[in-house]
Design an enzyme around this catalytic site. Sequence first.
Site, PDB file in Angstrom:
ATOM      1  N   CYS A 128      22.674  39.010  70.588  1.00 55.83           N
ATOM      2  CA  CYS A 128      21.309  39.133  70.081  1.00 55.83           C
ATOM      3  C   CYS A 128      20.436  38.113  70.816  1.00 55.83           C
ATOM      4  CB  CYS A 128      21.271  38.888  68.578  1.00 55.83           C
ATOM      5  SG  CYS A 128      19.611  38.911  67.925  1.00 55.83           S
ATOM      6  N   ASN A 190      23.333  44.835  74.651  1.00 49.48           N
ATOM      7  CA  ASN A 190      22.350  44.535  73.621  1.00 49.48           C
ATOM      8  C   ASN A 190      20.973  44.546  74.304  1.00 49.48           C
ATOM      9  OD1 ASN A 190      21.000  43.520  71.266  1.00 49.48           O
ATOM     10  ND2 ASN A 190      22.934  42.580  70.635  1.00 49.48           N
TER      11      ASN A 190
HETATM   12  C1  LIG Z   1      15.377  47.112  65.244  1.00 48.49           C
HETATM   13  C2  LIG Z   1      16.635  46.777  65.990  1.00 48.49           C
HETATM   14  C3  LIG Z   1      17.575  45.952  65.376  1.00 48.49           C
HETATM   15  C4  LIG Z   1      18.757  45.621  66.046  1.00 48.49           C
HETATM   16  N1  LIG Z   1      19.675  44.830  65.420  1.00 48.49           N
HETATM   17  C5  LIG Z   1      20.863  44.550  66.034  1.00 48.49           C
HETATM   18  C6  LIG Z   1      21.888  43.801  65.374  1.00 48.49           C
HETATM   19  O1  LIG Z   1      21.756  43.389  64.217  1.00 48.49           O
HETATM   20  N2  LIG Z   1      23.036  43.563  66.040  1.00 48.49           N
HETATM   21  C7  LIG Z   1      23.264  44.018  67.321  1.00 48.49           C
HETATM   22  O2  LIG Z   1      24.341  43.785  67.865  1.00 48.49           O
HETATM   23  N3  LIG Z   1      22.314  44.748  67.963  1.00 48.49           N
HETATM   24  C8  LIG Z   1      21.132  45.022  67.357  1.00 48.49           C
HETATM   25  N4  LIG Z   1      20.184  45.783  68.021  1.00 48.49           N
HETATM   26  C9  LIG Z   1      20.455  46.254  69.395  1.00 48.49           C
HETATM   27  C10 LIG Z   1      20.994  47.676  69.397  1.00 48.49           C
HETATM   28  O3  LIG Z   1      22.202  47.781  68.698  1.00 48.49           O
HETATM   29  C11 LIG Z   1      21.184  48.180  70.838  1.00 48.49           C
HETATM   30  O4  LIG Z   1      22.137  47.373  71.502  1.00 48.49           O
HETATM   31  C12 LIG Z   1      19.905  48.160  71.660  1.00 48.49           C
HETATM   32  O5  LIG Z   1      18.798  48.509  70.850  1.00 48.49           O
HETATM   33  C13 LIG Z   1      19.952  49.099  72.865  1.00 48.49           C
HETATM   34  O6  LIG Z   1      20.173  50.432  72.486  1.00 48.49           O
HETATM   35  P1  LIG Z   1      18.997  51.519  72.284  1.00 48.49           P
HETATM   36  O7  LIG Z   1      18.181  51.520  73.527  1.00 48.49           O
HETATM   37  O8  LIG Z   1      19.697  52.806  72.008  1.00 48.49           O
HETATM   38  O9  LIG Z   1      18.213  51.041  71.115  1.00 48.49           O
HETATM   39  C14 LIG Z   1      18.993  46.116  67.367  1.00 48.49           C
HETATM   40  C15 LIG Z   1      18.042  46.945  67.961  1.00 48.49           C
HETATM   41  C16 LIG Z   1      16.871  47.291  67.301  1.00 48.49           C
HETATM   42  C17 LIG Z   1      15.872  48.178  67.981  1.00 48.49           C
END
Ligand SMILES: Cc1cc2nc3c(=O)[nH]c(=O)nc-3n(C[C@H](O)[C@H](O)[C@H](O)COP(=O)(O)O)c2cc1C
Lengths: 303, 256
Positions: A128, A190
């Site tokens: 994160c 992430n």
């Molecule tokens: C609102 C939000 C909250 C997230 N919270 C977490 C989290 O608590 N833990 C984590 O490992 N990744 C978290 N992520 C990252 C996502 O799991 C993911 O790795 C990242 O958004 C990329 O994928 P995407 O483009 O499909 O969103 C979060 C992403 C978003 C948008």
Amino acid sequence: MTALEVDLAGIKLRNPTLLASGVMGETGDSLLRVAVAGAGGLVTKSIGLEPRKGYPNPTLVELPDGYINAMGLPGPGIEAFAEEMEIATKSGVPVIGSLFAAIPEDFASLAIKMESYGAAAIELNLSCPHAKGYGMEVGIDPDAVHAIVSSVKDAVRVPVMAKLTPNTHRLLDVARAVEAAGGDAIVAINTVKAMAISVEARRPILHNTTGGLSGPAIKPIGLRCVYELHEAVKLPIVGVGGIESSRDVLEYMMAGATAVQVGSAVGRRGLKVFREICDGLAEHMAANGLNRLSEIVGAAHVH
Amino acid sequence: MFIEARITERIRSGRGITTLLFDRPMEAKAGQIVMVWIPGVDEIPMALSHISGVASITVKEVGQATKALSALNVGDLVGLRGPYGNSWDLTPRRILAVGGGVGMSPIMTAVEAVNDRSRVDVAIGARDAGEIIFEERARKASDDVRVSTDDGSYGIKGTVVSLADAMMREKRYDMVLGCGPEIMNKYLLKACNENKVPCQLSLERIMKCGTGLCGSCVIDGLRVCVEGPIFTGEQISRMTEFGKCKRDDAGLKVKI
Ligand SMILES: Cc1cc2nc3c(=O)[nH]c(=O)nc-3n(C[C@H](O)[C@H](O)[C@H](O)COP(=O)(O)O)c2cc1C
Ligand SMILES: Cc1cc2nc3c(=O)[nH]c(=O)nc-3n(C[C@H](O)[C@H](O)[C@H](O)COP(=O)(O)OP(=O)(O)OC[C@H]3O[C@@H](n4cnc5c(N)ncnc54)[C@H](O)[C@@H]3O)c2cc1C
Ligand code: FES
């Protein structure tokens, strides 16, 4: 075994699309809805030892091709999360418990609890980009990552996956540390550390100033990371970052991913995105005479 | 979508209730919400209180963010994100629209969107006369507007739910629209069930992302920012959390 089924570190998934951590993953009922919508598995919100409010709003900025978020790891804490897991594990698909902590001992005690709640695997949030003392701050140091993965591996029997950050030049060193410590899979990526500024207000928009970029904007970065990881380690890789369609999934699989996670697309496309991706994958397989998705994993490594 | 907007007009709508009009229009439907950024302070969810022509919000002061928002002047800047969420279904023939306090804000846009004075009646209620808002606006858009206050300082003495209940006994309605504090919504749902009139109620929960990602706004797994803020009486009757508990900033259940 149906055509879309995949085996991820010994976990059987009905299809390769997992819900990414932090998206609709804080409550049992919302996780259930994602399973009903067709996801092959569910990753919970990253859970810590204590309840956390997260950062004050604004915690999210919406861009044409993604989001920047700095939620600040809000969550009810591991004790209260028992109730949510009890509901989520009724979904019939594997529930993977995501965890965050600062030190190996805390990761291990969280993992023991998560396993006892029925998690099919543990995902370690080592990535994160916006929570002080957690996530990426521990996840860019190969030695620290080795210590965390080892202690969690000693503590639980379910597979342990490490979720890595792209915000480092040491991604491959960190991945090798996960492998050396006995980790079972790598999840990448992430969010990418980013920010947004309001010209009229002359200030950053996010309360936390910086946050993590997600969505289609980061797909090329995620693809590059998965491609390089596939050459650096033998562990199965879960591809994440900007996945919104079956073509995106095929690209990630050809780069080396065994399965994928979908996050931002839940907001941008809606929950129907899981079914759409799976339908598209089935069509592609039929059109190309594929029997198993595993046949294309790493196919793009031609050099 | 995120836009930076400036305040063009500031209207005192009631005691501690302020309507802010913006220099930018917003393509939205009645009942939809925006995330309003007050630079340096907070970002909070608000229903749009005007949708045709200009965009506006109507704010009741309850805490730090709403106080700061209410104190902004003409020319000041806010960020607006949205519109988010669903909108009122205004297709039923005879509609009774019920607003409690600042809950009149999304009710008023619904009444104007019906655009037929004879099809929609309005019940406006508040604790006292000072918190009755949009009565004149409602009278321009509806033939039958009635007002109640809990303390009897204006209109009929009693709750807006008992006023709505009386109107349902007196006239036939095909749909009730409601927005107000959760306790009001709870009793309004009960009154609608007793009178066998279907209803749609606009609900509130903590909102952070506004876009269906973070899950902070869920009620029984349904997101106020996507599946809501407007839910049907049937949906609400199936909720275990409605009227009983909500989630705090950490996602922990707290009693209402
Ligand atoms: C609102 C939000 C909250 C997230 N919270 C977490 C989290 O608590 N833990 C984590 O490992 N990744 C978290 N992520 C990252 C996502 O799991 C993911 O790795 C990242 O958004 C990329 O994928 P995407 O483009 O499909 O969103 C979060 C992403 C978003 C948008
Ligand atoms: C869908 C929706 C539509 C709304 N529409 C209007 C409107 O048109 N007019 C209006 O005056 N108010 C509206 N509200 C309520 C308004 O958002 C809160 O009053 C405001 O956030 C309080 O912030 P504060 O700092 O002033 O008060 P605080 O002291 O922080 O809190 C006062 C109360 O507001 C709640 N609250 C605080 N932050 C949030 C948040 N981010 N999201 C939701 N609730 C919060 C708290 O739980 C508490 O009950 C709406 C809320 C929602 C969810
Ligand atoms: S505010 Fe509704 S899901 Fe984030």
